[in-house]
Design a protein around this motif. Structure first.
Motif, mmCIF file in Angstrom:
data_model
loop_
_atom_site.group_PDB
_atom_site.id
_atom_site.type_symbol
_atom_site.label_atom_id
_atom_site.label_comp_id
_atom_site.label_asym_id
_atom_site.label_seq_id
_atom_site.Cartn_x
_atom_site.Cartn_y
_atom_site.Cartn_z
ATOM 1 N N GLY A 1 0.770 3.758 -3.118
ATOM 2 C CA GLY A 1 0.311 5.081 -2.948
ATOM 3 C C GLY A 1 1.321 6.169 -3.539
ATOM 4 O O GLY A 1 1.030 7.084 -4.025
ATOM 5 N N GLU B 1 -3.414 3.828 -5.802
ATOM 6 C CA GLU B 1 -4.153 3.680 -4.412
ATOM 7 C C GLU B 1 -5.768 3.213 -4.943
ATOM 8 O O GLU B 1 -6.329 2.552 -4.121
ATOM 9 N N PHE C 1 0.695 -1.149 -0.079
ATOM 10 C CA PHE C 1 0.215 0.005 0.059
ATOM 11 C C PHE C 1 0.839 1.233 0.114
ATOM 12 O O PHE C 1 0.539 2.321 -0.591
ATOM 13 N N SER C 2 2.123 1.302 0.801
ATOM 14 C CA SER C 2 2.917 2.370 0.655
ATOM 15 C C SER C 2 3.512 2.481 -0.816
ATOM 16 O O SER C 2 3.491 3.713 -1.291
ATOM 17 N N LEU D 1 -6.186 -0.699 -5.106
ATOM 18 C CA LEU D 1 -5.823 -1.651 -3.907
ATOM 19 C C LEU D 1 -7.144 -2.294 -3.375
ATOM 20 O O LEU D 1 -8.132 -1.556 -3.258
#
Length: 293
Positions: free
Chosen positions: A251, A256, A247-248, A259
């Motif tokens: 982003g 995002e 997720f990091s 996801l």
């Protein structure tokens, strides 16, 4: 100076406008649309007041043809205007004032209207019509751009090319659940319609919603590969929080919107592979029917 198409999706959930012109930033002036209300294009001698006034009429349920009739009837410069409108149902409507520079004209049908002025000829509108009607298998924004491409290939604005724009609305369908699904402009470019198509492809990559049928479980070989790829990019996976690194990274890549907890979109996985292509070892298939889940 412009050719455009206003249209409604077959299910009535989306409305859009696509436009091209040998005029700076036509996409900033021509289109207007509101989710579950309708869309319109004002061009030739643009009347910006048509945009809020037209949407107000559409919001009250006025048919497209009556919106066109009402706007031009109240406009002393209507002979120099061009206008296309679609509502939430029924046929689209188009107006070309008799003083618009030739070639100028338009056509309309169920849920669409195409119009243009200073064109290479009527074949531009014919090509847009045929591409729109023949593009039912395409996603709605791509269908609009395909129609614009067809008009451009048929000669488009007889003075040349400069700008293009695409506006698509859908209730809650855009970024962060906004109503603006797509809002792209090419303000000054030697091949603006092609560039608009490229921008739409990038937009679809970044902001398209994942297809649930293609999602891969983030387990087994898929999870192992994702972890190795992320580690090479400086995002090592913490076994206690395995999704945090993904997720990091996503982003930072502006992915995002694609996801899904516990799963991974094959488009995200392919993007991750391209970002770190040097990771050795076999790669699992991204076909959900053959992937190691």
């Amino acid at each position: 100076m412009t050719f455009s198409l206003v249209a409604r999706s077959a299910d009535g959930r989306r409305h859009g406008v696509v436009v091209a012109s040998r005029f700076l930033a036509a996409g900033a002036l021509v289109p207007a649309a509101e989710a579950e209300v309708g869309a319109l294009a004002t061009q030739a001698h643009v009347n910006l007041a048509y945009r809020p006034q037209g949407l107000t009429l559409l919001r009250t349920g006025v048919a497209a043809a009556d919106v066109v009739a009402g706007l031009v009837a109240a406009d002393p410069d209507r002979d120099h205007r061009q206008l296309g409108v679609v509502a939430t149902s029924g046929a689209g409507a188009t107006w070309t004032g008799p003083s618009c520079h030739p070639w100028a004209g338009g056509q309309a049908g169920d849920g669409w209207a195409a119009q243009g002025n200073i064109l290479a000829g009527p074949q531009v509108i014919d090509a847009m019509r045929d591409a729109w009607l023949g593009g039912v298998a395409l996603p709605f924004p791509d269908r609009l751009v395909a129609a614009l491409h067809a008009g451009d290939r048929a000669g488009g604005d007889r003075r040349g090319r400069q700008s293009a724009g695409l506006l698509v609305v859908e209730r809650g369908g855009g970024y962060d659940s906004s109503d603006v699904l797509v809002d792209l402009r090419v303000d000054d470019h030697p091949d603006p319609v092609t560039e608009l198509g490229r921008l739409l492809a990038v937009h679809t990559l970044l902001f398209g919603r994942p297809d649930p049928a293609t999602l891969l479980d983030l387990t087994g070989a898929v999870a192992a590969e994702v972890g190795a790829l992320l580690a090479t990019l400086g995002h090592p996976v913490d076994p206690a929080r395995p999704e945090e690194a993904l997720f990091s990274w996503a982003g930072l890549e502006n992915l995002e919107e694609r996801l899904v907890p516990g799963r991974i979109d094959p488009i995200v996985l392919d993007h991750l592979r391209r970002a770190a292509p040097h990771v050795p070892g076999p790669r699992p298939a991204t076909d959900p029917l053959t992937a190691d889940n």
